[in-house]
Design an enzyme around this catalytic site. Structure first.
Site, mmCIF file in Angstrom:
data_model
loop_
_atom_site.group_PDB
_atom_site.id
_atom_site.type_symbol
_atom_site.label_atom_id
_atom_site.label_comp_id
_atom_site.label_asym_id
_atom_site.label_seq_id
_atom_site.Cartn_x
_atom_site.Cartn_y
_atom_site.Cartn_z
ATOM 1 N N SER A 14 35.301 27.409 32.327
ATOM 2 C CA SER A 14 35.249 28.711 31.655
ATOM 3 C C SER A 14 34.981 28.562 30.155
ATOM 4 O O SER A 14 34.153 29.285 29.592
ATOM 5 C CB SER A 14 36.583 29.432 31.832
ATOM 6 O OG SER A 14 36.927 29.489 33.196
ATOM 7 N N TYR A 98 27.578 31.330 37.231
ATOM 8 C CA TYR A 98 27.759 30.501 36.032
ATOM 9 C C TYR A 98 26.464 29.752 35.699
ATOM 10 O O TYR A 98 26.030 29.706 34.556
ATOM 11 C CB TYR A 98 28.908 29.502 36.241
ATOM 12 C CG TYR A 98 30.245 30.067 35.824
ATOM 13 C CD1 TYR A 98 30.914 29.582 34.702
ATOM 14 C CD2 TYR A 98 30.850 31.086 36.549
ATOM 15 C CE1 TYR A 98 32.138 30.104 34.312
ATOM 16 C CE2 TYR A 98 32.067 31.623 36.175
ATOM 17 C CZ TYR A 98 32.713 31.129 35.053
ATOM 18 O OH TYR A 98 33.914 31.656 34.659
ATOM 19 N N HIS A 435 53.157 59.998 37.585
ATOM 20 C CA HIS A 435 53.992 60.070 38.775
ATOM 21 C C HIS A 435 53.150 60.316 40.021
ATOM 22 O O HIS A 435 52.176 61.062 39.951
ATOM 23 C CB HIS A 435 54.985 61.227 38.594
ATOM 24 C CG HIS A 435 55.990 61.339 39.690
ATOM 25 N ND1 HIS A 435 57.004 60.422 39.873
ATOM 26 C CD2 HIS A 435 56.114 62.248 40.688
ATOM 27 C CE1 HIS A 435 57.722 60.774 40.934
ATOM 28 N NE2 HIS A 435 57.196 61.865 41.451
#
Ligand code: NDP
Length: 454
Positions: A14, A98, A435
């Site tokens: 990374s 990557y 909530h």
């Protein structure tokens, strides 16, 4: 490659990949060497595959209580080989992401081991040598094996992801992140797990309420935690192993996994020939802006002795590239970094533990709540969520937020913004609850616990 490079990065994890890409975007001529697979520990045999296994393991809980929510789904069956294959496909996809990122940025990616031959000369495994004005070492870490007879008989997290079959019984040695995470996930996938920890309670350094809460939940899930269990040897016994302890009977098991920490990956890098000094832990010694003791050689991520966390390593790599090639100097701030442990229930935490806060501040107020989440309300499950705030009474600042339960990591990421920006307890209270959530407890706790000093 005869032309001199601006930057040579050793290690395609990374941190190295981020630094290489950012440096190239700033106009630098960059090459990166990776001896194994792109993405490093996090992508290939760490955070990402671990989280996939954790998610898979939690279906055991969800399927168990599905009936309470009206579902009839028959008898579920788990297929480890199918999960492993799916995980491997995802890891291969990410590795390609990557590689593509490096290619798009114009970085030359070299699939070879690289060694320093002098301050700015790098030898590749094929024999080629390369010269670079700057070198960045981003080789990460490797698992530590304790120095005991038979340590080589055990696996580490490196191998755990690719086991051909899951064992019926397993002993996990250690009491840190990896031990807690693998114990919870493997138990749910069908392995009977024993954790052998040398200390009094696992997850040393975490808030004590979190540690207690998680240990209780792990015990409830059937995981055996042996505290004060220092292991002295591992011996073959039939088709399995005996784990010998400093005290008491050995533990008979089918597989032993060592989760006893990770050390910097510096072996065979030629650091000495380049004049790069190590610290007492064997990590590359660096300044806050990642300079080593050798001019124009830099180091980021787990090969240094800072925080062993992917986002931290990425920031260190990014800061290095901006500073050296982008004309924008900055350093990674290692303060108030949130942590997660992807145990089940998971831990999310940021800021000071209660114990640390009590050392540093004269008066500390603690707000704590444990409750059953709605997800468990219809089932007989006893599991509770823990929410805890640590507050400096004088300034009213929230010093620490500690969570254990479903989605605790997601909550901790958001709570980290509040803690990082010095939010006060009053500001938490002024925030309207959302909530029905578990996170609403963060803003609805009104009464601190009785002060232990009184
Ligand atoms: P940790 O440092 O978290 O824990 C190591 C554990 O092994 C501790 O409990 C330690 O005991 C014990 N130990 C150390 N040496 C020995 C020994 N010789 N004999 C017996 N026990 C020993 O390491 P992990 O391997 O779990 O993980 C490595 C690092 O990777 C973590 O520190 C973390 O930074 C990172 N990581 C982060 C994750 C995340 O962010 N979710 C997940 C996985 C890893 P004691 O407490 O007594 O020192």
């Amino acid at each position: 490659m005869s032309e001199e490079l601006d930057l040579f990065v050793i290690g395609g994890g990374s941190a190295g990949v981020r630094a290489a890409r950012v440096a190239a975007a700033h106009g630098a001529k960059v090459a990166l060497a990776e001896a194994y697979r792109y993405g490093g520990t996090c992508v290939i045999r760490g955070c990402v595959p671990k989280k996939l296994l954790v998610l898979a393991s939690r279906f055991a809980d969800d399927l168990g209580r599905a009936r309470d929510f009206g579902w009839d789904i028959g008898e579920p069956r788990f297929d480890w080989a199918a999960l492993r294959a799916a995980k491997d496909r995802e890891i291969a996809r990410l590795e390609q992401v990557y590689r593509d990122g490096l290619a798009r940025a114009g970085v030359r990616a070299i699939d070879a081991r690289a060694t320093l031959e002098g301050p700015h000369t790098i030898r590749l495994a094929g024999g080629e040598t390369v010269r670079a004005r700057h070198v960045l070492i981003a080789t990460g870490g490797v698992p530590v094996r304790p120095d005991i007879p038979g340590a080589e008989l055990a696996i580490t997290s490196n191998e755990a992801f690719d086991l051909p079959v899951l064992p019926a019984r397993m002993v996990i040695v250690g009491g840190g992140f990896i031990a807690a995470e693998f114990a919870c996930l493997l138990q749910r996938l069908g392995t009977r797990v024993t954790v052998a920890y040398r200390g009094g309670r696992i997850l040393r350094g975490f808030d004590d309420d979190l540690r207690r809460h998680l240990c209780d939940a792990m015990a409830e899930a059937g995981i055996e935690i042996r505290n004060d269990a220092a292991i002295t040897a591992i011996r073959r016994a039939g088709s399995g192993f005996d784990v010998a302890l400093a005290q008491g009977e050995p533990i008979r098991t089918d597989l032993v996994m060592l989760a006893t920490g990770r050390r910097p990956n510096v072996d065979g890098l030629g650091l000495q020939s380049a004049g790069v000094a190590l610290d007492e832990r064997g990590a590359i010694r660096v300044t806050p802006d990642s300079r080593t003791s050798a001019a124009r050689i830099w180091a980021v991520g787990d090969v240094t002795n800072r925080l062993q966390l992917t986002p931290v390593a990425i920031r260190e790599g990014h800061a290095f590239a901006d500073t050296v090639f982008g004309g924008k100097a900055w350093v990674c701030d290692h303060d108030t970094v949130p942590f997660a442990v992807f145990s089940t229930p998971e831990i999310g935490t940021v800021g000071l533990t209660e114990a640390r806060a009590r050392q540093a501040y004269a008066h500390v107020d603690v707000y704590r709540s444990t409750f059953r989440t709605l997800g468990n309300a219809l089932s007989a499950r006893a599991e509770r969520m823990l929410v805890k705030l640590v507050v400096d009474r004088a300034s009213d600042r929230v010093l620490g937020v500690h969570l254990c339960g479903p989605d605790a990591a997601e909550m901790a990421q958001l709570a980290a913004i509040a803690v990082k920006t010095n939010a006060t307890k009053r500001q938490f209270d002024e925030t309207v609850a959302l909530h029905p959530t578990a996170a609403e407890e963060l803003v609805t706790m009104r009464e601190p616990l009785p002060d232990p000093g009184r």
